[in-house]
Scaffold this motif. Structure first.
Motif, mmCIF file in Angstrom:
data_model
loop_
_atom_site.group_PDB
_atom_site.id
_atom_site.type_symbol
_atom_site.label_atom_id
_atom_site.label_comp_id
_atom_site.label_asym_id
_atom_site.label_seq_id
_atom_site.Cartn_x
_atom_site.Cartn_y
_atom_site.Cartn_z
ATOM 1 N N THR A 6 0.830 -1.212 0.000
ATOM 2 C CA THR A 6 0.000 0.000 0.000
ATOM 3 C C THR A 6 0.861 1.257 0.000
ATOM 4 N N GLU A 7 0.300 2.315 -0.605
ATOM 5 C CA GLU A 7 1.005 3.599 -0.648
ATOM 6 C C GLU A 7 1.190 4.157 0.765
ATOM 7 N N ARG A 8 0.182 3.894 1.612
ATOM 8 C CA ARG A 8 0.229 4.438 2.983
ATOM 9 C C ARG A 8 1.422 3.860 3.747
ATOM 10 N N MET A 9 1.625 2.552 3.627
ATOM 11 C CA MET A 9 2.736 1.919 4.330
ATOM 12 C C MET A 9 4.074 2.321 3.707
ATOM 13 N N LYS A 10 4.073 2.447 2.380
ATOM 14 C CA LYS A 10 5.310 2.894 1.718
ATOM 15 C C LYS A 10 5.716 4.269 2.250
ATOM 16 N N ALA A 11 4.725 5.149 2.358
ATOM 17 C CA ALA A 11 5.006 6.514 2.831
ATOM 18 C C ALA A 11 5.527 6.489 4.268
ATOM 19 N N PHE A 12 4.915 5.634 5.097
ATOM 20 C CA PHE A 12 5.345 5.528 6.497
ATOM 21 C C PHE A 12 6.786 5.021 6.588
ATOM 22 N N LEU A 13 7.083 3.946 5.866
ATOM 23 C CA LEU A 13 8.438 3.372 5.904
ATOM 24 C C LEU A 13 9.466 4.368 5.361
ATOM 25 N N HIS A 14 9.054 5.106 4.359
ATOM 26 C CA HIS A 14 9.945 6.114 3.789
ATOM 27 C C HIS A 14 10.289 7.174 4.846
ATOM 28 N N MET A 15 9.262 7.586 5.578
ATOM 29 C CA MET A 15 9.470 8.593 6.640
ATOM 30 C C MET A 15 10.390 8.040 7.723
ATOM 31 N N VAL A 16 10.152 6.783 8.116
ATOM 32 C CA VAL A 16 10.972 6.177 9.177
ATOM 33 C C VAL A 16 12.427 6.093 8.726
ATOM 34 N N GLU A 17 12.617 5.671 7.481
ATOM 35 C CA GLU A 17 13.984 5.584 6.946
ATOM 36 C C GLU A 17 14.643 6.955 6.913
#
Lengths: 221, 246
Positions: B232-243
């Motif tokens: 999902t785009e939502r999880m991708k965005a979250f992981l991107h932020m965490v990274e």
């Protein structure tokens, strides 16, 4: 005539006054701690029916100078109802009422502010209701309220002096009468001050020590 | 099959809907990591599954026992009590401040296994390296020491499921690593673990299941590989932020 001489010569009168002061204090302390404690718990358990009326009463009492309240109950109220009540009982009732609502405020406040997370921890670790009350709630609440209660009781002891103004023969009035006879105010009031210091200082010291020790321990983080 | 499961859980605080039909299952001997942005409903879900903040609607099952919500109006507490078979350690540790760490651990332990409580505590002291500070009061212990004591308090109860809410949030990297390593022992002991964490490295290495929540819903779940290949785009965005913040 030294303080010691005065105490020796007038000790029966001083003892009589001291006894009245102690009786008055005992009634105020006992009624305040028992009834005030019960009122505080009731106010916490039933905030609408008991808590709010109790807080309003306490708020109003806090706005009336003690002396006015005492005189009002001693003179106008008794005149209104055409009764004559021994001033000792009037003083005990008045100061008892003040103490009851003071204690109730402290107890209710401590119960209201009790950190719920400690009960949550008790729940998830499977403590029984009895363990939660007697091992967690009660010890923590007692630690929280004991210093404030002790200090309030010392204040109530001080306020018993007001009873002299409606002719209760407590220790201050006795001192005034002796002074009227021999006019040695420095010695007499010094002796009186020392008496109150001897009683109140240790209690205050205990209250402060407990407050330092227990309030620090209440903050887990 | 034995598990701690939540089905269609709803929870609101006033007008705000915090959980909107969440499903989640924790199995014995497995670690489930719950990840997601702040305010996504992770802690509310954990508390609902621990049955301490009851859901408005839905079902929580602890093995064979089913708790349906809402409870009837006259019932204020779940029955039978699921604790300490299900237990929890919260972000704020809630150690009782008038007791030493030892007493904090032993008091609940005496209900479960009074005879062996001292022995069990000695074992936990060794595992969590607590011998030096076990007799301190919570206000005399460091964050990491309290963390270990809180975990030990939960573990001495031999729970079947343990729910951990960001228990390493107040710790430095070294202490965090030490605590998270200990969680591996829970898995070996057959305990089902639900862990809210922001340590994705730990999730990748230790978790059997990863559940990503956002806006009160489970957006994505699966094994550790979903951290590398989120759908999902939502999880991708979250992981991107965490990274991005390391």
């Amino acid at each position: 005539m030294s303080v010691f001489d005065i105490l020796v010569k007038y000790y029966p009168a001083f003892l009589g006054g001291l006894w009245v002061t102690l009786q008055l204090s005992m009634i105020i302390w006992a009624s305040g701690l028992l009834l005030g404690g019960a009122l505080g718990i009731a106010g916490w358990r039933s905030p609408i029916s008991v808590g709010i009326p109790s807080r309003i009463t306490s708020f109003i009492l806090g706005g009336i100078p003690l002396l006015v309240f005492l005189f009002w109950l001693h003179y106008p109220v008794q005149a209104m109802f055409n009764v004559v009540i021994d001033p000792f009982y009037t003083a005990a009732f008045t100061l008892g009422i003040i103490n009851i609502f003071g204690v109730a405020d402290i107890v209710r406040g401590a119960l209201d502010d009790f950190p719920r997370q400690y009960l949550l921890a008790a729940k998830v670790t499977g403590l029984t209701n009895k363990q939660t009350i007697f091992r967690i709630q009660l010890p923590l609440i007692m630690r929280q309220i004991t210093p404030s209660l002790l200090m309030l009781q010392v204040t109530m002891l001080h306020t018993t002096l007001f009873a002299s103004l409606i002719s209760v023969e407590e220790i201050f009035r006795v001192a005034q009468r002796i002074n009227a006879q021999i006019y040695r105010p420095v010695e007499i009031y010094t002796a009186l001050g020392l008496f109150f210091l001897a009683v109140c200082l240790p209690v205050n010291a205990i209250a402060l020590t407990l407050r330092d020790k227990f309030t620090r321990n209440l903050s887990e983080q | 099959m034995a598990s701690l499961s939540a089905t269609n859980i709803h929870k609101s605080f006033g007008e705000k809907k915090v959980l909107r039909g969440v499903d989640l299952a924790v199995e014995p001997g497995k670690i489930t990591c719950l990840i997601g942005p702040s305010g996504s409903g992770k802690t509310t879900l954990l508390r609902a599954m621990a049955l301490v903040d009851l859901p408005d609607k839905g079902t929580v099952k602890v093995d064979e026992t089913t708790y349906n919500f809402p409870l009837p109006p006259e019932v204020v507490e779940v029955s039978p009590a699921p604790w300490p078979k299900v237990t929890a350690v919260f972000q704020s540790l809630f150690l009782w401040p008038h007791m030493s760490l030892r007493e904090n651990i032993l008091l609940p332990a005496t209900n479960v296994n009074a005879e062996n409580a001292e022995k069990d505590l000695a074992g936990l002291c060794k595992v969590f390296e607590m011998e030096e500070f076990i007799d301190r009061y919570p206000n005399e212990a460091s964050g990491g020491q309290k963390q270990r004591a809180a975990l030990a308090r939960a573990l001495i109860l031999n729970p079947q499921y343990i729910l951990l809410d960001e228990i390493t949030s107040a710790l430095d990297i070294e202490q965090t690593a030490r605590i998270l390593t200990k969680l591996g022992h829970l898995k070996e002991r057959g305990i089902g673990v639900l862990l809210i964490t922001h340590h994705l490295g730990f999730a990748k290495a230790m978790a059997d299941q990863i559940v990503f929540m956002a806006d009160g819903m489970v957006v994505e779940s699966g094994g550790p590989p979903i951290l590398q290949n989120p759908e999902t785009e939502r999880m991708k965005a979250f992981l991107h932020m965490v990274e991005a913040v390391g």
